[in-house]
Scaffold this active site. Structure first.
Site, mmCIF file in Angstrom:
data_model
loop_
_atom_site.group_PDB
_atom_site.id
_atom_site.type_symbol
_atom_site.label_atom_id
_atom_site.label_comp_id
_atom_site.label_asym_id
_atom_site.label_seq_id
_atom_site.Cartn_x
_atom_site.Cartn_y
_atom_site.Cartn_z
ATOM 1 N N GLY A 88 0.254 -7.832 0.061
ATOM 2 C CA GLY A 88 -1.138 -8.188 0.316
ATOM 3 C C GLY A 88 -2.103 -7.384 -0.539
ATOM 4 O O GLY A 88 -3.289 -7.706 -0.631
ATOM 5 N N ARG A 89 -1.588 -6.332 -1.114
ATOM 6 C CA ARG A 89 -2.462 -5.505 -1.975
ATOM 7 C C ARG A 89 -1.649 -4.811 -3.051
ATOM 8 O O ARG A 89 -2.050 -3.782 -3.580
ATOM 9 C CB ARG A 89 -3.188 -4.477 -1.146
ATOM 10 C CG ARG A 89 -2.226 -3.656 -0.298
ATOM 11 C CD ARG A 89 -2.928 -2.491 0.226
ATOM 12 N NE ARG A 89 -2.146 -1.848 1.268
ATOM 13 C CZ ARG A 89 -2.431 -0.663 1.734
ATOM 14 N NH1 ARG A 89 -3.449 -0.009 1.259
ATOM 15 N NH2 ARG A 89 -1.705 -0.145 2.684
ATOM 16 N N LYS A 109 -0.204 -0.529 -6.300
ATOM 17 C CA LYS A 109 -0.556 -0.744 -4.892
ATOM 18 C C LYS A 109 -2.039 -0.426 -4.714
ATOM 19 O O LYS A 109 -2.478 0.668 -5.044
ATOM 20 C CB LYS A 109 0.310 0.161 -4.006
ATOM 21 C CG LYS A 109 0.128 -0.059 -2.516
ATOM 22 C CD LYS A 109 1.194 0.725 -1.743
ATOM 23 C CE LYS A 109 0.908 0.760 -0.259
ATOM 24 N NZ LYS A 109 1.899 1.591 0.454
ATOM 25 N N GLY A 122 -7.155 -6.055 -0.045
ATOM 26 C CA GLY A 122 -6.270 -5.886 -1.196
ATOM 27 C C GLY A 122 -6.373 -4.516 -1.851
ATOM 28 O O GLY A 122 -5.765 -4.266 -2.889
ATOM 29 N N ARG A 172 3.600 2.631 -8.163
ATOM 30 C CA ARG A 172 4.829 2.952 -7.448
ATOM 31 C C ARG A 172 6.032 2.495 -8.260
ATOM 32 O O ARG A 172 6.023 1.422 -8.852
ATOM 33 C CB ARG A 172 4.790 2.259 -6.101
ATOM 34 C CG ARG A 172 5.975 2.503 -5.231
ATOM 35 C CD ARG A 172 5.620 2.310 -3.784
ATOM 36 N NE ARG A 172 5.462 0.912 -3.437
ATOM 37 C CZ ARG A 172 5.250 0.502 -2.185
ATOM 38 N NH1 ARG A 172 5.158 1.384 -1.206
ATOM 39 N NH2 ARG A 172 5.108 -0.774 -1.925
ATOM 40 N N ASP A 248 9.882 -5.239 7.453
ATOM 41 C CA ASP A 248 9.300 -5.451 6.122
ATOM 42 C C ASP A 248 9.129 -4.125 5.381
ATOM 43 O O ASP A 248 8.810 -4.128 4.191
ATOM 44 C CB ASP A 248 7.961 -6.196 6.213
ATOM 45 C CG ASP A 248 6.996 -5.529 7.162
ATOM 46 O OD1 ASP A 248 7.321 -5.441 8.364
ATOM 47 O OD2 ASP A 248 5.931 -5.073 6.724
ATOM 48 N N ASN A 249 9.325 -3.013 6.065
ATOM 49 C CA ASN A 249 9.256 -1.709 5.405
ATOM 50 C C ASN A 249 10.645 -1.097 5.269
ATOM 51 O O ASN A 249 10.783 0.117 5.130
ATOM 52 C CB ASN A 249 8.345 -0.764 6.185
ATOM 53 C CG ASN A 249 6.891 -1.207 6.144
ATOM 54 O OD1 ASN A 249 6.493 -1.934 5.247
ATOM 55 N ND2 ASN A 249 6.108 -0.787 7.118
ATOM 56 N N ASP A 258 7.108 2.332 1.567
ATOM 57 C CA ASP A 258 5.866 2.057 2.315
ATOM 58 C C ASP A 258 5.455 3.228 3.198
ATOM 59 O O ASP A 258 5.482 3.164 4.418
ATOM 60 C CB ASP A 258 5.999 0.756 3.132
ATOM 61 C CG ASP A 258 5.765 -0.457 2.249
ATOM 62 O OD1 ASP A 258 5.681 -0.293 1.022
ATOM 63 O OD2 ASP A 258 5.683 -1.575 2.794
HETATM 64 P P1 AMP Z 1 1.966 -1.774 5.450
HETATM 65 O O1 AMP Z 1 1.817 -1.383 6.874
HETATM 66 O O2 AMP Z 1 1.141 -0.978 4.493
HETATM 67 O O3 AMP Z 1 3.393 -1.841 5.031
HETATM 68 O O4 AMP Z 1 1.361 -3.256 5.347
HETATM 69 C C1 AMP Z 1 1.760 -4.335 6.147
HETATM 70 C C2 AMP Z 1 1.266 -5.632 5.534
HETATM 71 O O5 AMP Z 1 -0.153 -5.670 5.479
HETATM 72 C C3 AMP Z 1 1.744 -5.854 4.111
HETATM 73 O O6 AMP Z 1 2.004 -7.221 3.948
HETATM 74 C C4 AMP Z 1 0.571 -5.399 3.281
HETATM 75 O O7 AMP Z 1 0.542 -6.019 2.028
HETATM 76 C C5 AMP Z 1 -0.602 -5.835 4.145
HETATM 77 N N1 AMP Z 1 -1.800 -4.999 3.917
HETATM 78 C C6 AMP Z 1 -1.980 -3.725 4.295
HETATM 79 N N2 AMP Z 1 -3.196 -3.284 3.923
HETATM 80 C C7 AMP Z 1 -3.791 -4.281 3.270
HETATM 81 C C8 AMP Z 1 -5.060 -4.437 2.626
HETATM 82 N N3 AMP Z 1 -5.967 -3.459 2.585
HETATM 83 N N4 AMP Z 1 -5.334 -5.632 2.050
HETATM 84 C C9 AMP Z 1 -4.445 -6.641 2.083
HETATM 85 N N5 AMP Z 1 -3.242 -6.553 2.675
HETATM 86 C C10 AMP Z 1 -2.907 -5.390 3.259
HETATM 87 MG MG MG Z 2 4.788 -2.604 4.213
#
Ligand code: AMP
Ligand code: MG
Length: 496
Positions: A88-89, A109, A122, A172, A248-249, A258
């Site tokens: 997502g980002r 990232k 993002g 990363r 997913d992590n 992550d």
């Molecule tokens: P994370 O907990 O960082 O592993 O993120 C979980 C999900 O949320 C992943 O699909 C990330 O890409 C998405 N995500 C986290 N933060 C953001 C953000 N600021 N903008 C867009 N997507 C995000």
């Molecule tokens: Mg993640």
């Protein structure tokens, strides 16, 4: 700016990702560059730290040979199924073969919105970027499988979280960004062909040693389970708490990935949890081994149709692998903690010696890292009155630690070839398994606060000291100390 790309994920079918470039930022500046890693990757550091290089690290320029994309995946978040997640980002620029011909993803990232951003912007704030940078590099230096950090840049833009914060982007480097959730995405859509393609890709890329197996999906399950068990054994042995062990992590290559609200514990308490969003303490320190097994059971689900055409047969074989996890984990756990006690070889009985020491740490609320480090100073065979006395004062009841020390020395006496050299070997082994420095949470928070104000000195210092965590270094005693009561960090935040 030339980077030696050799992209393979982008060759997978279009359903695996969305092709798109990073979104440019206003005025990027370099926060940190990992020279050693750049060199290992065959990247010219002079170029990379030049304006052209920084433009690449900020997503303002796409280097030749890059094939930027955001990968799609799904996942269980805190146990709840989410059918569609994805980068997502983060934008994968491409892959590079390093000096040893090993393949690595280069990912930005915080590089802007993608089709998988949901409601997110993002972007990333400087705090989480620097936490990931410092902690992932510290993990690497400790010897823990992990993604790495090549660079961090500030964007010159602010991001809106609870307050407005400086924006940043981390570059990363990972063996790959393929997750359990990547498999889950395709199997949940009934797309067995995609799961097959992903298996082939993963085996070729990460596990070529199983390419000749009769039942490759089953062999893949076994090796991924093994790597996950090894990874979590590493985490436990350093008091590391990942904080968001969602599927997913969970990296298929067995790396720590992550870094969100992660933290190392100070006092040993197995119930420790830091993440502000982990209300049920699902991802507490003591739950990590079991959660990894739960994640692996979800991975197994994805492979069932490939393991055997007959459902029952497939389940039976996969279940046997998952049921074998506790034993695999216990073996790695015993190995890791055995080294911390100076034992190069361990047997089943050593489990009790390990657990009884940990119980004493817990009862006496002792610092996990420092108590193990202090143990390195005690001779493993005969007692040393002065050293022993100093060590024992940390414990409320000197009798109980005295009993334990006697058991520990008794265990070592079985090992002794010639006692003196065995002692030196054991103490050296301990010093290579019990770090003097870990990225303590309060230091990370202090480093972030300083960086938010434009002061990068604490970050630079942490990165330098933590690059050599097993050697005591001049003028770094403060980084060994647990937090003062007013410095204790109660909760960590993803900051997303
Ligand atoms: P994370 O907990 O960082 O592993 O993120 C979980 C999900 O949320 C992943 O699909 C990330 O890409 C998405 N995500 C986290 N933060 C953001 C953000 N600021 N903008 C867009 N997507 C995000
Ligand atoms: Mg993640």
């Amino acid at each position: 700016m030339q980077l030696p790309f050799d992209n393979s994920y982008a060759q997978l079918p279009a359903e695996f990702y969305s092709r798109l470039a990073p979104t440019p930022v206003k005025s990027p500046t370099l926060l940190h560059l990992n020279h050693a890693l750049a060199e290992q990757l065959g990247i010219n550091t002079t170029q990379l730290s030049s304006p052209d290089g920084i433009a690449v690290l900020a997503g303002n320029a796409v280097p030749e040979g890059a094939d930027p994309l955001a990968a799609v995946y799904a996942g269980h978040q805190f146990g709840h199924w989410n059918p569609q997640l994805g980068d997502g980002r983060a934008i994968l620029l491409g892959e590079i073969l390093d000096r040893d011909n090993k393949r690595f993803d280069i990912q930005l990232k915080g590089a802007g919105p993608t089709p998988y951003s949901r409601n997110g912007d993002g972007r990333a704030a400087i705090g989480p970027v620097l936490r990931e940078y410092v902690v992932s590099e510290a993990m690497h230096a400790l010897g823990v499988p992990t993604t790495r950090a090549l660079a961090a840049v500030s964007t010159g833009e602010t991001v809106r979280r609870e307050t407005f914060l400086p924006g940043a982007i981390i570059t990363r480097v990972a063996q790959s960004h393929i997750r359990v959730g990547t498999f889950q995405y395709f199997i949940s859509k009934g797309n067995v062909e995609a799961v097959k393609a992903l298996c082939e890709h993963v085996i070729l890329r990460h596990y070529p040693e199983i390419a000749a197996e009769n039942n490759k999906p089953l062999a893949l399950l076994k090796v991924v389970v093994d790597r996950q068990a090894l990874l979590v054994a590493h985490w436990q042995s350093f008091g590391f708490i990942h904080g968001v062990m969602n599927t997913d992590n969970c990296s298929i290559a067995g790396d720590t990935i992550d870094y969100g609200p992660c933290a190392f514990m100070d006092n040993y308490d197995p119930a420790t949890v830091f993440s502000s969003i982990d209300h049920g303490a699902r991802y507490a320190y003591q739950n990590q081994p079991g959660i990894a097994q739960w994640n692996m059971a979800n991975f197994a689900q994805c492979l069932l149709p490939l393991i055997d055409e007959d459902d029952e047969q497939a389940i039976k074989q996969a279940q046997a692998v998952i049921d074998g996890y506790p034993e695999v984990f216990s073996r790695y756990y015993r190995e890791r903690f055995g080294r911390k006690l100076g034992l190069a070889q361990t047997n089943l009985d050593d489990g009790e010696l390990i657990e009884s020491f940990l119980t004493l740490l817990k009862e006496n609320k002792l610092d996990f890292t420092n108590t193990f480090r202090a143990l390195c100073e005690l001779p493993v065979h005969e007692s040393d009155t002065q050293q022993d006395a100093k060590f024992k004062t940390q414990f409320e009841s000197e009798d109980s630690i005295q009993v334990w020390l006697a058991l520990w020395r008794q265990r070592h006496s079985h090992n002794a070839a010639t006692q003196q050299s065995a002692t030196a070997d054991a103490n050296n082994l301990m010093r290579s398994a019990n770090p003097a420095y870990i990225p303590r949470n309060h230091r990370i928070e202090q480093m972030i606060l300083a960086a938010e104000q434009g002061d990068l000195a604490p970050m630079n210092r942490l990165i330098k000291i933590l690059a050599d965590p097993y050697a005591e270094q001049a003028n770094a005693n403060d980084l060994m100390q647990p937090p003062e009561p007013n410095e204790v960090v109660q909760a960590t935040f993803c900051g997303t």
